[in-house]
Design an enzyme around this catalytic site. Sequence first.
Site, mmCIF file in Angstrom:
data_model
loop_
_atom_site.group_PDB
_atom_site.id
_atom_site.type_symbol
_atom_site.label_atom_id
_atom_site.label_comp_id
_atom_site.label_asym_id
_atom_site.label_seq_id
_atom_site.Cartn_x
_atom_site.Cartn_y
_atom_site.Cartn_z
ATOM 1 N N HIS A 1 -43.428 -4.091 12.245
ATOM 2 C CA HIS A 1 -44.026 -3.032 12.331
ATOM 3 C C HIS A 1 -43.744 -1.933 13.534
ATOM 4 O O HIS A 1 -43.493 -2.909 14.601
ATOM 5 C CB HIS A 1 -45.484 -3.102 12.594
ATOM 6 C CG HIS A 1 -46.478 -1.968 12.602
ATOM 7 N ND1 HIS A 1 -46.867 -1.057 11.546
ATOM 8 C CD2 HIS A 1 -46.964 -1.287 13.749
ATOM 9 C CE1 HIS A 1 -47.553 -0.157 12.097
ATOM 10 N NE2 HIS A 1 -47.729 -0.267 13.221
ATOM 11 N N GLU B 1 1.026 -1.440 -0.038
ATOM 12 C CA GLU B 1 0.042 -0.124 0.091
ATOM 13 C C GLU B 1 0.856 1.280 0.215
ATOM 14 O O GLU B 1 1.836 1.357 1.107
ATOM 15 C CB GLU B 1 -0.863 -0.021 1.079
ATOM 16 C CG GLU B 1 -1.751 1.430 1.605
ATOM 17 C CD GLU B 1 -2.361 1.819 0.312
ATOM 18 O OE1 GLU B 1 -2.280 2.591 -0.340
ATOM 19 O OE2 GLU B 1 -3.400 0.763 -0.520
ATOM 20 N N MET C 1 -4.095 5.446 3.676
ATOM 21 C CA MET C 1 -5.006 4.580 2.904
ATOM 22 C C MET C 1 -5.342 3.056 3.195
ATOM 23 O O MET C 1 -5.754 2.359 2.345
ATOM 24 C CB MET C 1 -4.639 4.407 1.423
ATOM 25 C CG MET C 1 -4.884 6.071 0.885
ATOM 26 S SD MET C 1 -6.811 6.661 1.085
ATOM 27 C CE MET C 1 -7.366 5.499 -0.271
ATOM 28 N N TYR C 2 -4.735 2.701 4.346
ATOM 29 C CA TYR C 2 -4.884 1.297 4.877
ATOM 30 C C TYR C 2 -6.596 1.064 5.202
ATOM 31 O O TYR C 2 -7.284 1.863 5.744
ATOM 32 C CB TYR C 2 -4.445 1.067 6.377
ATOM 33 C CG TYR C 2 -2.844 1.169 6.491
ATOM 34 C CD1 TYR C 2 -2.053 0.736 5.342
ATOM 35 C CD2 TYR C 2 -2.375 1.752 7.465
ATOM 36 C CE1 TYR C 2 -0.841 0.770 5.449
ATOM 37 C CE2 TYR C 2 -1.028 1.683 7.534
ATOM 38 C CZ TYR C 2 -0.006 1.485 6.446
ATOM 39 O OH TYR C 2 1.358 1.600 6.457
ATOM 40 N N GLY C 3 -7.141 0.039 4.152
ATOM 41 C CA GLY C 3 -8.311 -0.353 4.062
ATOM 42 C C GLY C 3 -8.780 0.361 2.893
ATOM 43 O O GLY C 3 -10.158 -0.212 2.658
#
Length: 474
Positions: A446, A39, A44-46
């Site tokens: 409901h 990465e 930006m991990y994920g």
Amino acid sequence: MDTTPSTIAADVIVIGFGKGGKTAASTLGHLGRRVVLIEQSPLMYGGTCPNVGCVPTKALVYHAHNRREEDSPGDWYRRSVTTVHQLTSSFRDINYDVLDAHDSLTILTGKGTFVDPHTVSVDVDGRRVTVTGDTILINTGSEPIIPNIEGIRDSTHVITSTDLIHRTDLPAHLVIIGGGYLGLELGAVYRTFGSEVTILEMTSQILRREDDDVAQTAISIFENEGINIVTNANVLEIRDGGGGAVVTYESNGKQFTVEADAVLPATGRAPATKGLGLDAAGVSTTPRGAVVVDEHLRTSQPHIFALGDVNGGPQFTYVSLDDARIVLDQLIGEGKRSTADRHSVPRTLFISPPLATVGLTEREARAAGHRIKVGSQNVGEIFAMPRAYIVEETRGIMKFIIDLDTDLILGAALLSVDSQEMINVVALAMRSGTTATQLQDSIYTHPSSTEAFNDVIGVIVRSDAQAGSGAEAA
């Protein structure tokens, strides 16, 4: 001190920490495969969704609607952004820790570039790490498209969506170039926070894919919220001056200008393949830069797969997840799963209320030659759905497109509270062959939004059997 060796031999290399990549990496690592996950950014991990996409933008939708009258818009926005950043940071840490816990999985943070079809070079803090792998998964996602407009790259007030949701000062006037999903979602969010919002759309209408009745209902909601939508708008120039930006555009043969302290280009996203060295790997791409894949997501190199936005498919996190399932089936399963298996994939535009759709529109169903009946009702008229009144959100419309001969659901558009959840029920019904009558006659809790199905499906406003193709039923 970094103890990462300069060369690593892996069973599987995953380039990109997005949904598809991390899911495949985690599964394979759990099985003991030697996996290297690359990465390029620690932020930006994920992947896009928890960091700069789904999670922060939808969290801002939630916070925007929770502001009280006595709360200062600027202060509330600042607190909201801070809270959202704390959330995304925790998600980022969790994503990293879950994968880092696998003994057989190594995470490298740095830019990865192909050297040859089996080798990736990674720049880790200025030091080169060479990784070789038997199998390689490309999951680098997509990046914002910056349109070719004079002055757009020179203006200090032009920002990306990532920049926008990270700034802590609320724009007084936000101009958005593009009326697609991103532009509409962020326009609605910032208008609710208190910004003046102008959306410049180059085509004649927003939400062009939707039927006119659905699109017009959504447009009315935008207009009532005070969002200024300008269609047929061709942006000519952006220049800074007077503490903001002046946007010049042409619409219907006349030139106009609008001033803004923030300008957001929301003109789409392109596959993020630049700098990957795909030529060295022998991986083919389309003219738009997307990695070419077959129905099993194999590239022109049989041992290399592409998952998520980078392969040019639908840009949704849940599609990337399904891409991982397809690839894992190739690597450790029966090898039968493919993109051809997908149908009735829902989508949601997170405005307020959300617009969720699946399958064919009325226009598309007729063009495809189906004999249809159309069940439709305004949300405010669905009295069997008290939840809309309970939460004081009765705006919107629900619409079902039903095959006249088989009673199967061909498509649906739900512009209503909770539609992002209800659409999954409709999509499951379509995939499983549940008829419209069965969905209508099912038992629902409901008060809930799904109770609307008991009524709206049976309100037939158009039927080929009653009034001919496309005619209004009496």
